[in-house]
Design a protein around this motif. Structure first.
Motif, PDB file in Angstrom:
ATOM      1  N   GLU A   1      37.398  18.390 -26.106  1.00  0.00           N
ATOM      2  CA  GLU A   1      38.356  17.506 -26.770  1.00  0.00           C
ATOM      3  C   GLU A   1      38.675  16.288 -25.909  1.00  0.00           C
ATOM      4  OE1 GLU A   1      40.937  20.601 -29.488  1.00  0.00           O
ATOM      5  OE2 GLU A   1      41.306  20.546 -27.321  1.00  0.00           O
ATOM      6  N   THR A   2      38.751  16.476 -24.599  1.00  0.00           N
ATOM      7  CA  THR A   2      38.976  15.351 -23.692  1.00  0.00           C
ATOM      8  C   THR A   2      37.831  14.354 -23.792  1.00  0.00           C
ATOM      9  OG1 THR A   2      40.283  16.698 -22.172  1.00  0.00           O
ATOM     10  CG2 THR A   2      39.311  14.690 -21.272  1.00  0.00           C
ATOM     11  N   ALA A   3      36.602  14.858 -23.823  1.00  0.00           N
ATOM     12  CA  ALA A   3      35.435  13.984 -23.974  1.00  0.00           C
ATOM     13  C   ALA A   3      35.485  13.258 -25.314  1.00  0.00           C
ATOM     14  CB  ALA A   3      34.152  14.797 -23.846  1.00  0.00           C
ATOM     15  N   GLU A   4      35.878  13.973 -26.355  1.00  0.00           N
ATOM     16  CA  GLU A   4      35.987  13.360 -27.677  1.00  0.00           C
ATOM     17  C   GLU A   4      37.005  12.224 -27.659  1.00  0.00           C
ATOM     18  OE1 GLU A   4      37.349  14.537 -32.219  1.00  0.00           O
ATOM     19  OE2 GLU A   4      37.052  16.139 -30.769  1.00  0.00           O
ATOM     20  N   LEU A   5      38.159  12.467 -27.066  1.00  0.00           N
ATOM     21  CA  LEU A   5      39.188  11.429 -26.990  1.00  0.00           C
ATOM     22  C   LEU A   5      38.678  10.225 -26.206  1.00  0.00           C
ATOM     23  CD1 LEU A   5      42.024  10.385 -27.521  1.00  0.00           C
ATOM     24  CD2 LEU A   5      42.804  11.688 -25.517  1.00  0.00           C
ATOM     25  N   HIS A   6      37.986  10.460 -25.116  1.00  0.00           N
ATOM     26  CA  HIS A   6      37.450   9.353 -24.320  1.00  0.00           C
ATOM     27  C   HIS A   6      36.436   8.543 -25.128  1.00  0.00           C
ATOM     28  CE1 HIS A   6      38.685  11.058 -20.133  1.00  0.00           C
ATOM     29  NE2 HIS A   6      39.685  10.908 -20.962  1.00  0.00           N
ATOM     30  N   HIS A   7      35.632   9.220 -25.949  1.00  0.00           N
ATOM     31  CA  HIS A   7      34.684   8.511 -26.804  1.00  0.00           C
ATOM     32  C   HIS A   7      35.415   7.627 -27.814  1.00  0.00           C
ATOM     33  CE1 HIS A   7      31.567  11.534 -25.555  1.00  0.00           C
ATOM     34  NE2 HIS A   7      30.967  10.377 -25.358  1.00  0.00           N
ATOM     35  N   TYR A   8      36.468   8.160 -28.410  1.00  0.00           N
ATOM     36  CA  TYR A   8      37.259   7.361 -29.343  1.00  0.00           C
ATOM     37  C   TYR A   8      37.832   6.123 -28.633  1.00  0.00           C
ATOM     38  CZ  TYR A   8      37.435  10.635 -33.287  1.00  0.00           C
ATOM     39  OH  TYR A   8      37.121  11.420 -34.357  1.00  0.00           O
ATOM     40  N   LEU A   9      38.324   6.319 -27.423  1.00  0.00           N
ATOM     41  CA  LEU A   9      38.913   5.206 -26.686  1.00  0.00           C
ATOM     42  C   LEU A   9      37.850   4.160 -26.335  1.00  0.00           C
ATOM     43  CD1 LEU A   9      41.415   7.161 -24.430  1.00  0.00           C
ATOM     44  CD2 LEU A   9      41.896   5.890 -26.543  1.00  0.00           C
ATOM     45  N   GLN A  10      36.638   4.603 -26.025  1.00  0.00           N
ATOM     46  CA  GLN A  10      35.542   3.668 -25.766  1.00  0.00           C
ATOM     47  C   GLN A  10      35.210   2.876 -27.026  1.00  0.00           C
ATOM     48  OE1 GLN A  10      32.579   6.356 -24.281  1.00  0.00           O
ATOM     49  NE2 GLN A  10      33.122   5.988 -22.146  1.00  0.00           N
ATOM     50  N   LEU A  11      35.169   3.557 -28.166  1.00  0.00           N
ATOM     51  CA  LEU A  11      34.908   2.874 -29.430  1.00  0.00           C
ATOM     52  C   LEU A  11      35.996   1.844 -29.726  1.00  0.00           C
ATOM     53  CD1 LEU A  11      33.732   5.799 -31.728  1.00  0.00           C
ATOM     54  CD2 LEU A  11      32.386   3.817 -31.031  1.00  0.00           C
ATOM     55  N   GLU A  12      37.237   2.226 -29.476  1.00  0.00           N
ATOM     56  CA  GLU A  12      38.338   1.295 -29.714  1.00  0.00           C
ATOM     57  C   GLU A  12      38.197   0.065 -28.823  1.00  0.00           C
ATOM     58  OE1 GLU A  12      43.189   1.006 -29.736  1.00  0.00           O
ATOM     59  OE2 GLU A  12      42.248   2.649 -28.639  1.00  0.00           O
ATOM     60  N   HIS A  13      37.849   0.281 -27.566  1.00  0.00           N
ATOM     61  CA  HIS A  13      37.664  -0.837 -26.638  1.00  0.00           C
ATOM     62  C   HIS A  13      36.531  -1.751 -27.110  1.00  0.00           C
ATOM     63  CE1 HIS A  13      37.810  -3.046 -22.905  1.00  0.00           C
ATOM     64  NE2 HIS A  13      36.516  -2.833 -22.735  1.00  0.00           N
ATOM     65  N   LEU A  14      35.436  -1.154 -27.514  1.00  0.00           N
ATOM     66  CA  LEU A  14      34.296  -1.918 -28.024  1.00  0.00           C
ATOM     67  C   LEU A  14      34.703  -2.772 -29.218  1.00  0.00           C
ATOM     68  CD1 LEU A  14      31.138  -2.377 -28.048  1.00  0.00           C
ATOM     69  CD2 LEU A  14      31.112  -0.552 -29.739  1.00  0.00           C
ATOM     70  N   MET A  15      35.430  -2.183 -30.142  1.00  0.00           N
ATOM     71  CA  MET A  15      35.841  -2.928 -31.329  1.00  0.00           C
ATOM     72  C   MET A  15      36.853  -4.022 -30.978  1.00  0.00           C
ATOM     73  SD  MET A  15      33.967  -2.138 -33.789  1.00  0.00           S
ATOM     74  CE  MET A  15      34.816  -3.099 -35.034  1.00  0.00           C
ATOM     75  N   ARG A  16      37.725  -3.789 -30.023  1.00  0.00           N
ATOM     76  CA  ARG A  16      38.666  -4.842 -29.608  1.00  0.00           C
ATOM     77  C   ARG A  16      37.909  -6.045 -29.042  1.00  0.00           C
ATOM     78  NH1 ARG A  16      44.346  -3.478 -28.542  1.00  0.00           N
ATOM     79  NH2 ARG A  16      44.691  -1.362 -29.284  1.00  0.00           N
ATOM     80  N   LEU A  17      36.897  -5.762 -28.225  1.00  0.00           N
ATOM     81  CA  LEU A  17      36.080  -6.843 -27.676  1.00  0.00           C
ATOM     82  C   LEU A  17      35.331  -7.575 -28.783  1.00  0.00           C
ATOM     83  CD1 LEU A  17      34.627  -5.069 -24.507  1.00  0.00           C
ATOM     84  CD2 LEU A  17      36.405  -6.836 -24.575  1.00  0.00           C
ATOM     85  N   ALA A  18      34.764  -6.824 -29.713  1.00  0.00           N
ATOM     86  CA  ALA A  18      34.025  -7.430 -30.821  1.00  0.00           C
ATOM     87  C   ALA A  18      34.956  -8.282 -31.689  1.00  0.00           C
ATOM     88  CB  ALA A  18      33.348  -6.348 -31.664  1.00  0.00           C
ATOM     89  N   LYS A  19      36.165  -7.790 -31.929  1.00  0.00           N
ATOM     90  CA  LYS A  19      37.118  -8.556 -32.738  1.00  0.00           C
ATOM     91  C   LYS A  19      37.525  -9.849 -32.032  1.00  0.00           C
ATOM     92  CE  LYS A  19      39.040  -4.811 -35.434  1.00  0.00           C
ATOM     93  NZ  LYS A  19      40.021  -4.849 -36.509  1.00  0.00           N
ATOM     94  N   ALA A  20      37.723  -9.793 -30.726  1.00  0.00           N
ATOM     95  CA  ALA A  20      38.075 -11.000 -29.977  1.00  0.00           C
ATOM     96  C   ALA A  20      36.939 -12.016 -30.057  1.00  0.00           C
ATOM     97  CB  ALA A  20      38.380 -10.652 -28.525  1.00  0.00           C
ATOM     98  N   ARG A  21      35.716 -11.546 -29.892  1.00  0.00           N
ATOM     99  CA  ARG A  21      34.562 -12.440 -29.976  1.00  0.00           C
ATOM    100  C   ARG A  21      34.424 -13.001 -31.387  1.00  0.00           C
ATOM    101  NH1 ARG A  21      29.992 -12.140 -26.620  1.00  0.00           N
ATOM    102  NH2 ARG A  21      31.575 -11.571 -25.108  1.00  0.00           N
ATOM    103  N   ALA A  22      34.643 -12.164 -32.387  1.00  0.00           N
ATOM    104  CA  ALA A  22      34.537 -12.611 -33.778  1.00  0.00           C
ATOM    105  C   ALA A  22      35.591 -13.671 -34.091  1.00  0.00           C
ATOM    106  CB  ALA A  22      34.677 -11.422 -34.724  1.00  0.00           C
ATOM    107  N   ARG A  23      36.808 -13.481 -33.589  1.00  0.00           N
ATOM    108  CA  ARG A  23      37.853 -14.485 -33.790  1.00  0.00           C
ATOM    109  C   ARG A  23      37.460 -15.823 -33.152  1.00  0.00           C
ATOM    110  NH1 ARG A  23      41.269  -9.880 -32.687  1.00  0.00           N
ATOM    111  NH2 ARG A  23      42.231  -9.220 -34.638  1.00  0.00           N
ATOM    112  N   ALA A  24      36.844 -15.757 -31.995  1.00  0.00           N
ATOM    113  CA  ALA A  24      36.386 -16.985 -31.324  1.00  0.00           C
ATOM    114  C   ALA A  24      35.308 -17.675 -32.170  1.00  0.00           C
ATOM    115  CB  ALA A  24      35.849 -16.661 -29.931  1.00  0.00           C
ATOM    116  N   HIS A  25      34.397 -16.901 -32.731  1.00  0.00           N
ATOM    117  CA  HIS A  25      33.365 -17.468 -33.597  1.00  0.00           C
ATOM    118  C   HIS A  25      34.000 -18.134 -34.824  1.00  0.00           C
ATOM    119  CE1 HIS A  25      29.673 -16.207 -31.650  1.00  0.00           C
ATOM    120  NE2 HIS A  25      30.248 -15.038 -31.407  1.00  0.00           N
ATOM    121  N   LEU A  26      34.967 -17.460 -35.408  1.00  0.00           N
ATOM    122  CA  LEU A  26      35.633 -18.015 -36.595  1.00  0.00           C
ATOM    123  C   LEU A  26      36.378 -19.316 -36.267  1.00  0.00           C
ATOM    124  CD1 LEU A  26      37.003 -14.770 -38.256  1.00  0.00           C
ATOM    125  CD2 LEU A  26      35.207 -16.269 -39.155  1.00  0.00           C
TER     126      LEU A  26
END
Length: 80
Positions: free
Chosen positions: A52-77
Protein backbone atom coordinates in the motif's frame (compact mmCIF):
# COMPACT_ATOMS: atom_id res chain seq x y z
CA UNK A 1 -5.83 -3.56 -8.72
CA UNK A 2 -6.30 0.17 -8.00
CA UNK A 3 -2.81 1.32 -9.00
CA UNK A 4 -3.23 -0.18 -12.45
CA UNK A 5 -6.46 1.75 -12.84
CA UNK A 6 -4.70 5.04 -12.09
CA UNK A 7 -1.97 4.34 -14.63
CA UNK A 8 -4.57 3.24 -17.16
CA UNK A 9 -6.46 6.52 -16.72
CA UNK A 10 -3.32 8.48 -17.59
CA UNK A 11 -2.36 6.15 -20.46
CA UNK A 12 -5.85 6.27 -21.96
CA UNK A 13 -5.90 10.05 -21.60
CA UNK A 14 -2.58 10.46 -23.43
CA UNK A 15 -3.33 7.81 -26.04
CA UNK A 16 -6.57 9.54 -27.01
CA UNK A 17 -4.52 12.51 -28.18
CA UNK A 18 -4.51 15.60 -26.05
CA UNK A 19 -4.32 19.31 -26.52
CA UNK A 20 -2.83 21.64 -23.94
CA UNK A 21 -6.33 22.61 -22.84
CA UNK A 22 -7.14 18.91 -22.28
CA UNK A 23 -4.12 18.54 -20.01
CA UNK A 24 -5.14 21.58 -17.97
CA UNK A 25 -8.70 20.24 -17.62
CA UNK A 26 -7.72 16.66 -16.70
CA UNK A 27 -9.05 15.40 -13.37
CA UNK A 28 -8.62 11.91 -11.91
CA UNK A 29 -11.68 9.72 -11.49
CA UNK A 30 -13.70 9.73 -8.28
CA UNK A 31 -12.47 6.18 -7.64
CA UNK A 32 -8.82 7.22 -7.86
CA UNK A 33 -9.43 10.22 -5.60
CA UNK A 34 -11.21 8.03 -3.04
CA UNK A 35 -8.43 5.44 -3.10
CA UNK A 36 -5.74 8.05 -2.52
CA UNK A 37 -7.74 9.68 0.27
CA UNK A 38 -8.18 6.29 1.92
CA UNK A 39 -4.48 5.47 1.67
CA UNK A 40 -3.48 8.85 3.10
CA UNK A 41 -5.96 8.53 5.95
CA UNK A 42 -4.82 5.01 6.80
CA UNK A 43 -1.15 6.02 6.52
CA UNK A 44 -1.74 8.69 9.15
CA UNK A 45 -3.83 6.50 11.46
CA UNK A 46 -3.11 2.77 11.28
CA UNK A 47 -0.19 2.63 8.88
CA UNK A 48 0.04 0.88 5.52
CA UNK A 49 1.46 -2.38 4.29
CA UNK A 50 4.57 -2.21 2.11
CA UNK A 51 2.40 -2.79 -0.97
CA UNK A 52 0.00 0.00 0.00
CA UNK A 53 2.90 2.36 0.70
CA UNK A 54 4.29 1.65 -2.77
CA UNK A 55 0.83 2.22 -4.24
CA UNK A 56 0.52 5.58 -2.50
CA UNK A 57 3.97 6.62 -3.71
CA UNK A 58 2.97 5.72 -7.27
CA UNK A 59 -0.14 7.87 -6.98
CA UNK A 60 1.98 10.75 -5.68
CA UNK A 61 4.40 10.35 -8.60
CA UNK A 62 1.48 10.45 -11.03
CA UNK A 63 0.14 13.56 -9.35
CA UNK A 64 3.55 15.23 -9.61
CA UNK A 65 3.82 14.29 -13.29
CA UNK A 66 0.40 15.74 -14.03
CA UNK A 67 1.17 18.96 -12.12
CA UNK A 68 4.28 19.43 -14.25
CA UNK A 69 2.35 18.64 -17.43
CA UNK A 70 -0.40 21.09 -16.47
CA UNK A 71 2.13 23.85 -15.79
CA UNK A 72 3.77 23.24 -19.16
CA UNK A 73 0.38 23.12 -20.89
CA UNK A 74 -0.62 26.44 -19.32
CA UNK A 75 2.61 27.96 -20.63
CA UNK A 76 1.84 26.64 -24.12
CA UNK A 77 -1.67 28.09 -23.95
CA UNK A 78 -0.31 31.46 -22.86
CA UNK A 79 1.88 31.60 -25.97
CA UNK A 80 -0.85 30.62 -28.44
Amino acid sequence: MPITRAYEEIIDFIAAGVRSSDVVAFRPSAESKARVADLIYREKTNGLSAEETAELHHYLQLEHLMRLAKARARAHLAHE
